[in-house]
Design an enzyme around this catalytic site. Structure first.
Site, PDB file in Angstrom:
ATOM      1  N   GLU A   1       0.939  -1.284   0.164  1.00 55.97           N
ATOM      2  CA  GLU A   1       0.082  -0.157   0.053  1.00 55.97           C
ATOM      3  C   GLU A   1       1.021   1.191   0.028  1.00 55.97           C
ATOM      4  OE1 GLU A   1      -2.893  -0.580   3.275  1.00 55.97           O
ATOM      5  OE2 GLU A   1      -4.086  -1.614   1.935  1.00 55.97           O
TER       6      GLU A   1
ATOM      7  N   GLU B   1      -5.303  -8.561  -1.274  1.00 55.72           N
ATOM      8  CA  GLU B   1      -6.169  -8.026  -0.212  1.00 55.72           C
ATOM      9  C   GLU B   1      -7.479  -7.883  -0.031  1.00 55.72           C
ATOM     10  OE1 GLU B   1      -4.580  -5.691   2.982  1.00 55.72           O
ATOM     11  OE2 GLU B   1      -2.478  -6.228   2.737  1.00 55.72           O
TER      12      GLU B   1
END
Ligand code: BG6
Length: 464
Positions: free
Chosen positions: A172, A361
């Site tokens: 991220e 995810e």
């Protein structure tokens, strides 16, 4: 449902600092995660002998990984996303020689996965970096950290080149804008320019890692990892639509650089308009040209954007200050549930980059209840995952190239934002509470057999 392609990878995703524990074993150094016991938005705590935090043991994966991998195998996983803790390999970050005990641990982990035919996908840096690099260099604000990271990346590529063929650089990476300590090791960023300069160093390091991977393991594939923070306009007012485009660009710009090898024009304008002058060298520009092989991203929720100040005021303090979508329901943690958004995002990324995509995810954080007979009937998790996977199937039908799906937290783990155990994502329950009480015993939830069936049928058992 039509079955997903034969080559599609199925599995789950975990991160070292949220599962391993053993935070001082095997010569491991302190990481940014170790000094933030209350999560990525929590305060920094100086560690002293005898103190403790929930992540110090986490779910003790460091010692229990064979048992956990056997359970993943029972569900039929073909892929497990893990991360290497940088501090197990270079405890302070600036050593010239790696720590053999740390390297040996991941050898054993990858061998265990291989014995079950589960492919590892490895993130080089998942929300942690050596605390030594923060204290002694100021984190990614210092250009020298690029070299330390490149050394770390080359070390692990060389060591695991026969065992790992799927890699990711920074988890991220776009979260650095919102959590600068976790993202880029900045203790107290003075200005936006400082954050963007640190991000620039990290983007160069990411590209150098891509180059190193291509050189050292030519048959491997390496991707980036974005928080897929898809935003919708709250209304069809052109100003809302324009503002939404700008908001989406705050995270897409990372992908633009990692896929296209240069800063997009809209970012250069943003820097000009805000008097941000980055130090970008000719070597940096050349390094950025090495682009990723595939795009990976996390997907949990969507949010809305508006220019209406009153609506924005109400949203301040929400995660990423997103305005809620009146058409969507929320999880217990206020994350808005939007399966269709996943299909939209997959199509958007495919149309923009034409590179294969990997959902690394996705999942529902929820409180689970153990029934009197010991069972855990997490029907809410089954329906969340079912509905998202149905949309992945739709995107594949749309022509999007999707390599695989690793849902977040196939086994309960410590949450990243607030370091909670009670925010559970797993198919496997772990007996531990927010205060660290519990036996750490593992137990299958109802979703365990559900996912097993989904994998066995390659998605054909999903309910549209
Ligand atoms: C992603 C992170 O942001 O979301 C994971 O990559 C994290 O590390 C996951 O755990 C879910 O967030 P949380 O706060 O519920 O753990």
């Amino acid at each position: 449902m039509k079955p997903f392609p034969q080559a599609f990878l199925w599995g789950g995703a975990i991160a070292a600092n949220q599962v391993e524990g053993a935070y001082q074993e095997g010569g491991k150094g302190l990481s940014t995660s170790d000094v933030q016991p209350k999560g990525i938005f929590g305060d920094v705590v100086e560690r002293v002998p005898g103190d403790s935090g929930i992540k110090d043991i986490a779910i003790d994966f460091y010692h229990r990984y064979p048992e956990d991998i056997a359970l993943f195998n029972e569900m039929g996983f073909t892929c497990l996303r893990v991360s290497v803790a940088w501090t197990r390999i270079f405890p302070q970050g600036d050593e010239t020689q790696p720590n053999e005990a740390g390297l040996a641990f991941y050898d054993k982990l990858f061998d265990e996965l291989a014995s079950h035919n589960i492919q590892p996908m490895v993130t080089l840096s998942h929300y942690e970096m050596p605390w030594g690099l923060v204290n002694n260099y100021g984190g990614w604000g210092d250009r020298r950290v690029i070299g330390f990271f490149e050394r770390y990346a080359r070390t692990v590529f060389t060591r695991y080149k026969e065992k790992v063929k799927l890699w990711l650089t920074f988890n991220e990476i776009n979260m650095s804008l919102h959590a600068p300590l976790t993202g880029v090791g900045l203790k107290a960023p003075g200005s936006e320019a400082e954050i963007y300069q640190a991000i620039h160093h990290q983007l160069v390091a990411s590209a150098l890692a891509v180059k190193a991977c291509h050189d050292i393991i030519p048959d491997a594939r390496i991707g980036n990892m974005l928080l897929g923070g898809l935003m919708y306009p709250l209304t069809c007012k052109p100003d809302d639509v324009l503002e939404t485009m700008q908001q989406n660009r705050t995270w897409l710009f990372f992908g633009d650089i990692q896929c296209r090898g240069e800063y997009p024009g809209y970012m250069l304008r943003y820097f000009r308009d805000n008097h941000i002058q980055l130090n970008i060298t000719e070597e940096d520009r050349a390094a950025l040209k090495e682009t990723i092989d595939f795009i990976s991203f996390s997907y949990y929720m969507t949010g809305c954007v508006t220019t209406d100040e009153e609506e924005n005021q109400k949203a301040r303090g929400n995660i990423l200050s997103m305005v809620p979508n009146p058409h969507l329901k929320s999880s217990e943690w206020g994350w808005q549930i939007d399966p269709v958004g996943l299909r939209i995002l997959l199509n958007l990324l495919w149309d923009r980059y034409q590179k294969p995509l990997f959902i690394v995810e996705n999942g529902l954080g929820a409180k689970d209840k153990i029934e009197a007979d010991g069972s855990i009937n997490d029907t809410y998790r089954i329906s969340y995952l079912n509905d998202h996977l149905v949309q992945v199937g739709e995107a594949i039908e749309d022509g999007v190239q999707v390599l695989g799906y690793t849902c977040w937290g196939p086994i309960d783990l410590v949450s990243a934002s607030k370091a909670e155990m009670s925010k559970r994502y797993g198919f496997i329950y772990v007996d531990r509470d927010d205060d660290g009480n519990g036996t750490l015993e593992r137990r299958r939830k109802a979703s365990f057999n559900w996912y097993k069936e989904v994998i066995a049928t390659r998605g054909a058992s999903l309910k549209p």
